[in-house]
Scaffold this active site. Sequence first.
Site, short mmCIF file in Angstrom:
data_model
loop_
_atom_site.label_atom_id
_atom_site.label_comp_id
_atom_site.label_asym_id
_atom_site.label_seq_id
_atom_site.Cartn_x
_atom_site.Cartn_y
_atom_site.Cartn_z
N GLU A 95 0.84 -1.21 0.00
CA GLU A 95 0.00 0.00 0.00
C GLU A 95 0.87 1.25 0.00
O GLU A 95 0.53 2.26 -0.61
CB GLU A 95 -0.96 -0.04 1.20
N GLU A 165 4.46 -10.71 0.17
CA GLU A 165 3.02 -10.44 0.13
C GLU A 165 2.60 -10.21 -1.32
O GLU A 165 2.70 -9.08 -1.83
CB GLU A 165 2.68 -9.20 0.94
P1 PGA Z 1 -4.54 -9.20 4.53
O1 PGA Z 1 -3.38 -8.09 4.53
O2 PGA Z 1 -4.17 -10.24 5.53
O3 PGA Z 1 -5.80 -8.44 4.90
O4 PGA Z 1 -4.62 -9.75 3.15
C1 PGA Z 1 -2.04 -8.46 4.67
C2 PGA Z 1 -1.17 -7.24 4.62
O5 PGA Z 1 -1.49 -6.31 3.87
O6 PGA Z 1 -0.14 -7.16 5.33
#
Ligand code: PGA
Length: 251
Positions: A95, A165
């Site tokens: 993000e 991720e």
């Molecule tokens: P999520 O997010 O477990 O809601 O998929 C993980 C993260 O963004 O660290």
Amino acid sequence: MVSSVFVIGNWKMNGSTALANEFSQGIDELGSSVAAQIEVALCVPATLLRAFDSPKIRVGAQNISEHDSGAYTGELSADLLKEQSCDLVIVGHSERRHLFGESSEDVARKAAKALANGFTPIVCVGETEADREQGKTFDVVGSQLAAIQNELSAEVLEKIYIAYEPVWAIGTGKTASPEQAQEVHAWIREQLGKAGAEIPLLYGGSVKASNAEQLFQQRDIDGGLIGGASLELNEFINICRAAETVIQNRV
Ligand code: PGA
């Protein structure tokens, strides 16, 4: 070798003092095995860094400035975070990369700043859905890793944590399969050379109580970075239990 299992929540821009109190009490009541072999941490908004009251919860921030001080409105320096008794910080979450334009070089400088100030940075890497479909997963993750390896000396590199991720799995409910995650984790471990044996490699992306055990039992998955499921105490405790089962099954 990494022997602990890491259960690290990422509350993102969520939570409250009341939720922090609920977690402090709930995690404190877990058995003693949790403190010994499972590292439980919560990366929370900066205003909640001091809201926890449990020796079993390591508290972390979600971002750190690459600068020491100055005219950077809205940013938080290492010194400011240290004043909140915090020694763990996420850097380069997808993000931050995608919504706030952080480059891999920015992320690497933040990791270096964190390390120089005694923090453990959790460096996030991961490909988008389009990258994966085009067969570019290893190119993308490789270039994110290379920026870190270029910035950090071999001696400090082994002090970081890495979270793989895949962007397509974050907040979507679409978890990478344990095999998909393991494949990338093993590759990351290899890219890291000697430091790879010391660096905890966490998987993140729709980890929940129902899939945590299968993921954590993979050879190169040392735990999870958990978003949505870290906001609900019972779900988070059940993820800690899954980590416990994985540790018990090892011996
Ligand atoms: P999520 O997010 O477990 O809601 O998929 C993980 C993260 O963004 O660290």
